[in-house]
Design a protein around this motif. Structure first.
Motif, mmCIF file in Angstrom:
data_model
loop_
_atom_site.group_PDB
_atom_site.id
_atom_site.type_symbol
_atom_site.label_atom_id
_atom_site.label_comp_id
_atom_site.label_asym_id
_atom_site.label_seq_id
_atom_site.Cartn_x
_atom_site.Cartn_y
_atom_site.Cartn_z
ATOM 1 N N LEU A 173 14.830 -5.310 -5.417
ATOM 2 C CA LEU A 173 14.987 -6.311 -4.368
ATOM 3 C C LEU A 173 16.096 -5.921 -3.396
ATOM 4 O O LEU A 173 15.953 -6.073 -2.183
ATOM 5 N N GLN A 174 17.197 -5.432 -3.944
ATOM 6 C CA GLN A 174 18.303 -5.009 -3.078
ATOM 7 C C GLN A 174 17.869 -3.871 -2.161
ATOM 8 O O GLN A 174 18.204 -3.853 -0.984
ATOM 9 N N ALA A 191 -1.180 -7.975 -6.738
ATOM 10 C CA ALA A 191 -1.232 -7.288 -5.450
ATOM 11 C C ALA A 191 -2.650 -6.828 -5.155
ATOM 12 O O ALA A 191 -3.160 -6.991 -4.042
ATOM 13 N N ALA A 192 -3.301 -6.265 -6.182
ATOM 14 C CA ALA A 192 -4.672 -5.784 -5.984
ATOM 15 C C ALA A 192 -5.595 -6.944 -5.627
ATOM 16 O O ALA A 192 -6.455 -6.820 -4.754
ATOM 17 N N ASN A 229 0.807 -1.206 0.000
ATOM 18 C CA ASN A 229 0.000 0.000 0.000
ATOM 19 C C ASN A 229 0.845 1.264 0.000
ATOM 20 O O ASN A 229 0.507 2.256 -0.636
ATOM 21 N N GLU A 230 1.975 1.236 0.705
ATOM 22 C CA GLU A 230 2.769 2.446 0.859
ATOM 23 C C GLU A 230 3.848 2.589 -0.199
ATOM 24 O O GLU A 230 4.264 3.677 -0.532
ATOM 25 N N ARG A 231 4.359 1.466 -0.662
ATOM 26 C CA ARG A 231 5.590 1.545 -1.442
ATOM 27 C C ARG A 231 5.461 1.033 -2.871
ATOM 28 O O ARG A 231 6.438 0.984 -3.586
ATOM 29 N N THR A 232 4.288 0.605 -3.268
ATOM 30 C CA THR A 232 4.163 0.131 -4.639
ATOM 31 C C THR A 232 3.012 0.839 -5.330
ATOM 32 O O THR A 232 2.250 1.567 -4.690
ATOM 33 N N ASN A 233 2.893 0.613 -6.614
ATOM 34 C CA ASN A 233 1.816 1.264 -7.364
ATOM 35 C C ASN A 233 0.620 0.342 -7.554
ATOM 36 O O ASN A 233 0.011 0.313 -8.603
ATOM 37 N N THR A 234 0.300 -0.439 -6.524
ATOM 38 C CA THR A 234 -0.903 -1.270 -6.564
ATOM 39 C C THR A 234 -2.120 -0.396 -6.865
ATOM 40 O O THR A 234 -2.278 0.646 -6.241
ATOM 41 N N PRO A 235 -2.951 -0.819 -7.813
ATOM 42 C CA PRO A 235 -4.110 0.016 -8.143
ATOM 43 C C PRO A 235 -5.103 0.114 -6.981
ATOM 44 O O PRO A 235 -5.161 -0.776 -6.142
ATOM 45 N N PHE A 236 -5.874 1.150 -6.980
ATOM 46 C CA PHE A 236 -6.941 1.403 -5.989
ATOM 47 C C PHE A 236 -6.428 1.444 -4.555
ATOM 48 O O PHE A 236 -7.139 1.068 -3.636
ATOM 49 N N LYS A 237 -5.177 1.917 -4.379
ATOM 50 C CA LYS A 237 -4.593 1.907 -3.036
ATOM 51 C C LYS A 237 -5.412 2.697 -2.031
ATOM 52 O O LYS A 237 -5.628 2.265 -0.920
ATOM 53 N N ASP A 248 7.368 0.519 -9.122
ATOM 54 C CA ASP A 248 6.501 0.038 -10.197
ATOM 55 C C ASP A 248 6.513 -1.488 -10.220
ATOM 56 O O ASP A 248 7.536 -2.106 -10.467
ATOM 57 N N LEU A 249 5.364 -2.100 -9.904
ATOM 58 C CA LEU A 249 5.285 -3.557 -9.869
ATOM 59 C C LEU A 249 5.023 -4.163 -11.238
ATOM 60 O O LEU A 249 4.999 -5.373 -11.393
ATOM 61 N N GLY A 250 4.773 -3.300 -12.223
ATOM 62 C CA GLY A 250 4.470 -3.832 -13.555
ATOM 63 C C GLY A 250 3.173 -4.614 -13.533
ATOM 64 O O GLY A 250 2.202 -4.205 -12.899
#
Lengths: 380, 581
Positions: free
Chosen positions: B209-210, B322-323, B106-114, B314-316
């Motif tokens: 990842l790093q 994730a959503a 929720n905080e660190r990725t671009n998951t839709p509808f966060k 960006d999770l692509g």
């Protein structure tokens, strides 16, 4: 070396409105030069820098470094920031608090999978260059502000970046330290011949460090030039006002000659001035004169060919130690002049003022100050 | 003119000394006395009681070490300890795993509808533990559980897919129930992290990842461990799940053992007390470790520089995965439990969904609940308790926080510690000690609603304190000082400057306390008496009588009420600009 072409970066703010942070930004930075983006807060300079870094995704434009496109909207290229090999120093330094000095600097080399011995050699070399070699084992959070700043710089330099990006690196330091670090920064930049983009709102930093400066306003670059050109020949009112102190006198152009000088009718009388782009007969202009370019004398001055000489009255004086600020009045206009402390003319006495024509810069007022620095647009 | 100077200028030495003397007495003395009375006195009684035999009509209480012998060397001792620890750590790890994963997405990725998900993540807080547990019983009990029935129908077997009456089942339900807390704790941890720390790693050439492993999680580690301890303490204190799922099949933990000891004849109050003391020690140990940890991690304090919009990773294409994880989570934690309650509440007697059952839907249970004898008294009790409790707490907390945050009075940390202490008390332990305390000190509140008020105020004061002192710290000291320079007295200053500026914090805290008070069960269960039931007790009694359909109807109404309350809190929060952080 670095070439930024018609860059636009926009993003949605927290309230959902679109923030136009960088608008049609174009500039070139040659190899080994320090280029400064200068402007008030919110002018888009940090966004431009972050777009070069890849931390912001621009909406349009091209960014090339040494012939390699790292961003191009037309070709659909966006190189991830970790693949760009640009060193960056953040305003907050972004020192990792869970690592010591050595580990902080070693990190960029570790993620590049260098051998341990080589890492050690390179880290120590760069720590020596920034004079932190005696604090290798120190917890990063136990460093003073100046040391943290140097650590951040060392971390950016250790990976031998193609480009060094500095985001207001001196703004968190106190005044004395800032001066020292500025000199230090300049020495390192010149010594390592680093192509550098520097972001600041401080004109002193910009003028003293840069090979070239771009002044930004509301997302646009309004003037690009050497520090001297920016200071002495501002091409618009915003630049003249933002960089250094100046006097503005409004007027109308009565004559323009081909050699770049003109005559302006003002409240001070007819002034001979330097014509900037777009100044034509009958144009409304302001004449900008820096306080140090007003020469004061109690004796009457005989004007030479290129001089403006005016008779004024001393209106007020501020003693500031190394110089005196004189406020002299001509009619209703008050001009600020900087004089040597030996000048002791009492308030209310008459005084003569000489302004050389090449120091009086006539700037058009009817062109919007934000025009975008686009040569074609300016001519149109 | 001279008079004016004398009046408004700096006071004489004598004057200042007198002011300091007076205010010190009042400011420190009154809250200390109150907090000591609330937090310390009942504990003393608990301790004392643990050395006494049961008091019956035939025999008065005597001094004994028997209680501790049973508690520590009895046959069940080892099992009890092991069960409690397994249950609590299992719950904590599970909740933290779920909460951290969701918070990071929720905080660190671009998951839709966060944004939507973050808003939804508040909703689980409105389902009280007892209802959540009952709902999962209806879903996954081996005999009547809907999930079992559905899967058995699907595969044509009578294999039991889920059995909620196991340790794993208990951990599942309690872990899910506490996962929103883990989510909020970890969200705060991720937010307090300066994003430029991650950005500079990225500029150094590190991959996603790093960065996640070497920077984000290394920095979040103290917060992770701290959250784990908080969750462990919350889980070891939790009463609903062990009582509803563990007791029927003989899986005992400390909280249910205390309840059992009280509810036998004669009441083993002494034995309950010695269990309670053991539980308290475990909790204290957890909180002690947690505070040590947060002290150490203050070195890591990463709130620096200007706040920039945190950049997201960006999770692509993975962002849709994730959503869907978010959706799944929402289904498991809100939708399924709520729907099963709604379904059950519309039935005459409990049955799995079928066309046949669908034709029997009716609202009869709702009318039945409204017609219960004593229903309206119960509602009144709940409302009275929650409103009175919240008002009292916010007022007391405002004064105490001001003393702690603003003054330099020596010893103010004692006040802070004392007022935060009830945070460590498990609800059932607090209920027990207050019960014992007012059994001995007869000031006429035993067996009345007031004893529950005392329990609630004690229990939730720390929450109020957190809300107020956080907003107090945000008020710049100079705002008060300039009011003082303008000639405002202390009380004027407090009324005109401090309280209005605290208003958002006070309001948010007030509503929060109202919500948790309405849900409160584990203290009330030992303190209520006929005529003084609250809504959560009514649910408990319905469960004991096996009246699942009426329970569900009452539960649905309660959830809707709490939902409305939370929405009001959100709207007020937005209007006064309290961000969710």
């Amino acid at each position: 070396m670095l070439s930024v072409n018609s860059l636009f970066t926009e993003y949605a703010s927290e309230h959902g409105t679109v923030v136009k942070a960088a608008q049609n930004v174009s500039f070139e930075v040659p190899e080994g030069k320090l280029f400064t983006l200068l402007g008030p807060s919110g002018c888009g300079k940090t966004t431009t820098l972050r777009s070069i870094a890849g931390l912001e995704r621009p909406t349009a434009g091209e960014i090339e470094v040494a012939g390699r496109a790292v961003y191009s909207s037309s070709r659909g290229i966006f190189v991830a920031p970790n693949k760009r090999n640009f060193g960056m120093v953040f305003q907050s330094y972004a020192i990792w608090p869970h690592m010591n000095v050595f580990q902080n600097v070693a990190f960029p080399l570790e993620v590049r999978k260098l051998g341990r011995r080589e890492i050690e050699r390179k880290v120590m070399r760069v720590l020596t260059a920034v004079q932190l070699d005696h604090l290798v084992e120190r917890d990063a959070t136990k460093l003073s502000g100046g040391q943290q700043q140097r650590l951040a710089l060392a971390r950016a330099l250790v990976m031998e970046p193609q480009l060094l990006l500095l985001d207001e690196p001196l703004s968190n330091l106190d005044a004395k330290l800032r001066d020292a670090m500025r000199t230090e920064l300049k020495r390192l930049q010149r010594e390592f011949n680093l192509t550098t983009v520097y972001v600041t709102h401080d004109q002193t930093e910009a003028l003293s460090l840069s090979h070239e400066i771009a002044v930004m306003h509301d997302g646009f670059i309004v003037q690009i030039g050497t520090p001297r050109a920016i200071y002495e020949q501002p091409t618009n009112q915003f630049v003249a006002d933002f960089v250094g102190q100046t006097n503005f006198v409004g007027g109308t152009v009565t004559a323009v000659d081909g050699a770049g000088s003109c005559q302006v009718r003002t409240a001070l009388g007819e002034l001979k001035a330097l014509a900037t782009d777009g100044v034509a007969r009958d144009a409304a202009v302001v004449v900008s004169v820096r306080p140090e370019d007003l020469e004061l004398s109690e004796q009457e001055i005989r004007p030479d060919a290129g001089d403006n000489v005016i008779r004024a009255t001393v209106y007020a004086k501020d003693f500031l130690g190394e110089y005196l600020d004189f406020h002299v009045k001509v009619g209703d206009v008050v001009l600020q002049a900087r004089a040597h402390p030996s000048l002791r003319t009492p308030t209310g006495d008459p005084i003569f003022v000489r302004m050389r024509a090449e120091k009086c810069v006539a700037i058009r007022t009817d062109t919007a100050p934000r025009g975008g620095f686009d040569a074609n647009e300016m001519k149109r | 003119m001279t008079e004016a100077v004398g009046r408004w200028g700096p006071g004489s030495h004598a004057e200042r000394a007198r002011w300091r003397f007076d205010s010190r007495w009042v400011l420190i003395g009154v809250p200390v006395a109150l907090v000591v009375w609330l937090a310390i006195v009942p504990l003393t009684f608990l301790f004392w009681q643990s050395f006494l035999t049961p008091h019956t009509a035939a025999r008065p209480a005597e001094f004994t070490l028997e209680n501790f012998r049973i508690a520590y060397f009895g046959g069940e001792t080892f099992g009890l300890f092991v069960n409690s620890v397994i249950f609590a750590s299992g719950t904590a790890v599970f909740a933290l795993f779920v909460g951290t994963a969701l918070a990071w997405m929720n905080e660190r990725t671009n998951t839709p509808f966060k944004k939507l998900f973050f808003a939804l993540s508040i909703i689980p807080l409105v389902i009280p533990g007892i209802l959540f547990t009952v709902a999962w019983m209806l879903l996954a009990s081996p005999k009547i559980g809907l999930l079992n029935v559905a899967l058995q129908g699907l595969f044509g077997t009578d294999y039991v897919f889920f059995n909620i009456y196991t340790m794993a089942g208990m951990i599942w339900v309690d872990g899910l129930h506490y996962s929103p807390i883990a989510f909020l704790l970890m969200t705060a941890a991720f937010r307090s992290m300066d994003p430029s720390l991650e950005e500079s790693a990225q500029m150094s050439g590190a991959s996603i990842l790093q960065i996640a492993y070497r920077i984000t999680f290394k920095l979040a580690w103290p917060a992770v461990l701290g959250s784990l301890l908080i969750l462990f303490v919350r889980a070891i204190e939790s009463f609903e799940v062990p009582a509803l799922l563990g007791l029927p099949v003989g899986i005992h933990v400390y909280t249910s053992a205390i309840f059992n000891a009280i509810h036998q004849y004669p009441s083993q109050i002494g034995l309950a007390s010695s269990y309670a003391i053991t539980l308290l020690v475990l909790c204290c140990f957890g909180i002690y470790l947690q505070s040590r940890l947060s002290y150490q991690s203050s070195r890591f304090s990463t709130v620096t520089g200007k706040g920039f919009r945190p950049r997201t990773i960006d999770l692509g294409r993975w962002r849709w995965l994730a959503a869907s994880l978010f959706v799944l989570y929402f289904v498991v934690i809100v939708l399924l439990p709520f729907l099963v309650l709604v379904w059950t509440s519309l039935q005459k007697f409990y049955s799995a969904p079928s066309w046949d059952a669908l034709s029997r839907l009716s609202f009869d249970n709702y009318f039945a609940v409204l017609d219960f004898p004593g229903f309206w008294t119960t509602v009144q009790n709940s409302l009275f308790l929650s409103l009175t409790c919240a008002t009292t707490i916010m007022l007391v907390a405002a004064v105490i926080s001001w003393v702690v945050v603003r003054t330099k009075i020596p010893g103010r940390w004692v006040l802070d510690t004392l007022a935060s202490m009830p945070l460590v008390f498990p609800g059932i332990v607090l209920g027990l000690s207050i019960m014992i305390c007012y059994l001995y000190i007869d000031i006429g509140i035993y067996n009345t609603i007031w004893i529950m008020l005392v329990a609630y105020v004690t229990r939730f004061l720390p929450y109020g304190m957190r809300y107020v002192s956080t907003s107090m710290m945000q008020i710049h000291k100079e705002l008060e000082e300039s009011a003082a320079m303008s000639g405002a007295s202390w009380s004027m200053n407090f009324r005109r400057i401090v309280l209005p500026l605290l208003k958002p914090g006070l309001l948010a805290g007030f509503i929060y306390v109202v919500i948790v008070s309405i849900r409160e069960l584990s203290s009330s269960i030992l303190l209520y008496s006929p005529g003084n039931e609250v809504v959560s007790i009514m649910i408990w009694e319905l469960w004991q009588n096996g009246q699942y359909v009426e329970l569900s109807a009452l539960g649905v109404m309660l959830i809707l009420l709490l939902f409305v309350l939370v929405m009001i809190a959100q709207i007020i929060g937005r209007r006064f600009g309290i961000a969710e952080r």
